[in-house]
Design an enzyme around this catalytic site. Structure first.
Site, short mmCIF file in Angstrom:
data_model
loop_
_atom_site.label_atom_id
_atom_site.label_comp_id
_atom_site.label_asym_id
_atom_site.label_seq_id
_atom_site.Cartn_x
_atom_site.Cartn_y
_atom_site.Cartn_z
N CYS A 76 0.82 -1.22 0.00
CA CYS A 76 0.00 0.00 0.00
C CYS A 76 0.85 1.27 0.00
CB CYS A 76 -0.93 0.00 1.21
SG CYS A 76 -1.98 -1.47 1.27
N HIS A 95 -3.09 6.91 3.74
CA HIS A 95 -3.53 5.68 3.07
C HIS A 95 -4.84 5.20 3.68
CE1 HIS A 95 -3.97 1.69 1.67
NE2 HIS A 95 -3.55 1.12 2.78
N ASN A 123 -10.22 -0.12 0.88
CA ASN A 123 -8.76 -0.07 0.86
C ASN A 123 -8.29 -0.55 -0.51
OD1 ASN A 123 -6.02 -0.66 1.08
ND2 ASN A 123 -6.18 -1.45 3.17
O1 UT7 Z 1 -3.55 -1.43 3.75
C1 UT7 Z 1 -2.59 -2.00 4.57
C2 UT7 Z 1 -3.01 -3.37 4.88
N1 UT7 Z 1 -4.20 -3.57 5.65
C3 UT7 Z 1 -4.56 -2.85 6.73
O2 UT7 Z 1 -4.02 -1.84 7.08
C4 UT7 Z 1 -5.67 -3.42 7.57
C5 UT7 Z 1 -5.37 -3.23 9.03
N2 UT7 Z 1 -6.23 -3.93 9.92
C6 UT7 Z 1 -7.55 -3.65 10.09
O3 UT7 Z 1 -8.11 -2.80 9.42
C7 UT7 Z 1 -8.30 -4.37 11.19
O4 UT7 Z 1 -7.39 -5.09 11.96
C8 UT7 Z 1 -9.43 -5.31 10.71
C9 UT7 Z 1 -10.56 -4.50 10.12
C10 UT7 Z 1 -8.87 -6.30 9.70
C11 UT7 Z 1 -9.97 -6.11 11.89
O5 UT7 Z 1 -10.39 -5.23 12.91
P1 UT7 Z 1 -9.89 -5.44 14.41
O6 UT7 Z 1 -10.58 -4.44 15.22
O7 UT7 Z 1 -8.39 -5.42 14.40
O8 UT7 Z 1 -10.46 -6.86 14.76
P2 UT7 Z 1 -9.68 -8.19 15.20
O9 UT7 Z 1 -8.95 -8.78 14.05
O10 UT7 Z 1 -8.91 -7.92 16.45
O11 UT7 Z 1 -10.90 -9.11 15.56
C12 UT7 Z 1 -11.82 -8.77 16.60
C13 UT7 Z 1 -13.02 -9.69 16.51
C14 UT7 Z 1 -12.63 -11.16 16.39
O12 UT7 Z 1 -13.56 -11.93 17.13
P3 UT7 Z 1 -13.21 -12.44 18.60
O13 UT7 Z 1 -11.98 -13.29 18.44
O14 UT7 Z 1 -12.97 -11.20 19.42
O15 UT7 Z 1 -14.42 -13.19 18.99
C15 UT7 Z 1 -12.82 -11.46 14.92
O16 UT7 Z 1 -13.09 -12.81 14.66
O17 UT7 Z 1 -13.78 -9.39 15.34
C16 UT7 Z 1 -13.98 -10.58 14.59
N3 UT7 Z 1 -14.09 -10.23 13.18
C17 UT7 Z 1 -15.25 -9.93 12.58
N4 UT7 Z 1 -16.51 -9.88 13.05
C18 UT7 Z 1 -17.49 -9.54 12.19
C19 UT7 Z 1 -13.10 -10.11 12.26
N5 UT7 Z 1 -13.61 -9.76 11.07
C20 UT7 Z 1 -14.94 -9.64 11.23
C21 UT7 Z 1 -16.01 -9.30 10.39
N6 UT7 Z 1 -17.26 -9.26 10.91
N7 UT7 Z 1 -15.82 -8.99 9.10
#
Ligand code: UT7
Length: 345
Positions: free
Chosen positions: A122, A264, A294
């Protein structure tokens, strides 16, 4: 060996932004549509990522097709018919071989110009822009087209709820031309870096020289992006905040001098955290993630084009551009927004 301090000062020649264009595929996937096939909710996506809809290329459209559209618009915006080089920032080339930039140059009628891809996740567009600026500064090129284009839908598992809601397709492009350092529109020094220790935090396991493609399908499929989202999120905030400070300092700006932060579009929470860390109010941080998602290396030029077209970027504003992505890589630079620049979107 000559010490860097003994070398002559940097030349007064600099790369000036003179053209800006973008292109998005017509088809959109809304949160509602995603929720019909994924274990997620529109509310979760909106609250945790800040995305409402994203554009997705049809199966017949590849990265070069979008790059050509954005490139055409940027050249029209710049009122130029020729450039001396073309750099394409992408992580989704049309093919592993050859690189995609020569195809784009050929289709734009840029006969036999040097053309190459820049792969820095990115951060790719800021990396490519900085390389283009150095080509201009050194006198190697007078005018350069820099395109950021991505078909993320080709490498995202549609059944993976941790990546499918985030990424979108699209392309943006700028034309840079030789100008005088310090005049509006010229790029300031770049601040950039990488940390391969975290190469596994966002990666596509197969298709490179490490592991050839396997017939495995489903969640384990090696041809799709695997991402440790929360690890990426933490590093993105830290590195973009720091690299923004470094680029501002290299330009001789205080952080409070920044009128517009173009960050970004990875996740609205990441942008907000970076802005908060730098003390920049929300009105100083244009965003288009809600409607494009993104788009990786296309994210920065798409946002530049959209924010110019809708009047959020205007002449005379001090603009800081910062990106972070797979690798990890990060990069930032500065410019005073030029007068009379029209974005063709
Ligand atoms: O462009 C450069 C590359 N990419 C990025 O910069 C992306 C950076 N990361 C992010 O944007 C975020 O980390 C995400 C949007 C991918 C995830 O958000 P998060 O707040 O970091 O969530 P997490 O991965 O810590 O997951 C929290 C919870 C988990 O459930 P439990 O284990 O707490 O029960 C996940 O399983 O959210 C759950 N989860 C979802 N729930 C509903 C993960 N994805 C989803 C979803 N819908 N789509």
């Amino acid at each position: 060996m000559t010490s860097p301090d003994a070398l002559p000062p940097p030349p007064s020649r600099a790369a000036r932004l003179i053209g800006l264009g973008s292109w998005l595929p017509l088809r959109q996937i809304t949160n509602t549509e995603l929720c019909s096939r994924l274990d997620t909710s529109a509310e979760w996506i909106q609250a945790r990522i800040g995305i409402t809809t994203r554009h997705v290329a049809d199966p017949a459209t590849a990265t070069s097709d979008m790059a050509v559209e954005a490139g055409l618009r940027a050249m029209k915006s710049a009122e130029v018919e020729h450039v001396d080089a073309l750099l394409l920032a992408t992580t989704t080339p049309d093919h592993p071989v050859p690189s995609t930039a020569p195809t784009v140059a050929h289709r734009l009628g840029l006969r036999q110009v040097p053309a190459f891809d820049v792969a820095a996740g990115c951060s790719g567009f800021v990396y490519a822009t900085s390389v283009a600026a150095a080509l201009i500064q050194s006198g190697t090129a007078h005018t350069v087209l820099v395109v950021g284009a991505e078909t993320m839908s080709a490498i995202i598992d549609p059944a993976d709820r941790s990546t499918a809601p985030i990424f979108g397709d699209g392309a943006g492009a700028v034309v840079l031309e030789a100008g005088r350092a310090g005049e509006p529109g010229t790029l300031g020094p770049v601040a950039w870096g990488s940390d391969g220790e975290h190469a596994g935090a966002i990666y596509v396991p197969e298709g490179g020289s490490r592991r050839s493609p396997s017939p495995v399908t489903g969640a384990e499929a090696g041809r799709y992006v695997h991402m440790q989202g929360n690890v990426v999120l933490r590093h993105a905030v830290r590195h973009m905040s720091q690299v923004a400070r470094d680029a501002a300092a290299a330009a001789g700006w205080a952080v409070r001098d920044i009128d517009r932060l173009i960050v970004h579009q990875a996740n609205a929470r990441i942008s907000a955290a970076v802005a908060d860390d730098l003390g920049i109010p929300p009105e100083g941080v244009p965003s288009n993630i809600a409607r494009v998602g993104n788009t990786s290396a296309a994210s920065i030029p798409l946002l530049l084009a959209h924010a110019t077209a809708d009047g959020r970027l205007t002449a005379g504003q001090r603009v800081l551009v910062a990106a972070f992505g797979a690798g990890f890589t990060w990069a930032a630079t500065t410019l005073v927004w030029p007068r009379g620049l029209q974005a063709l979107t």
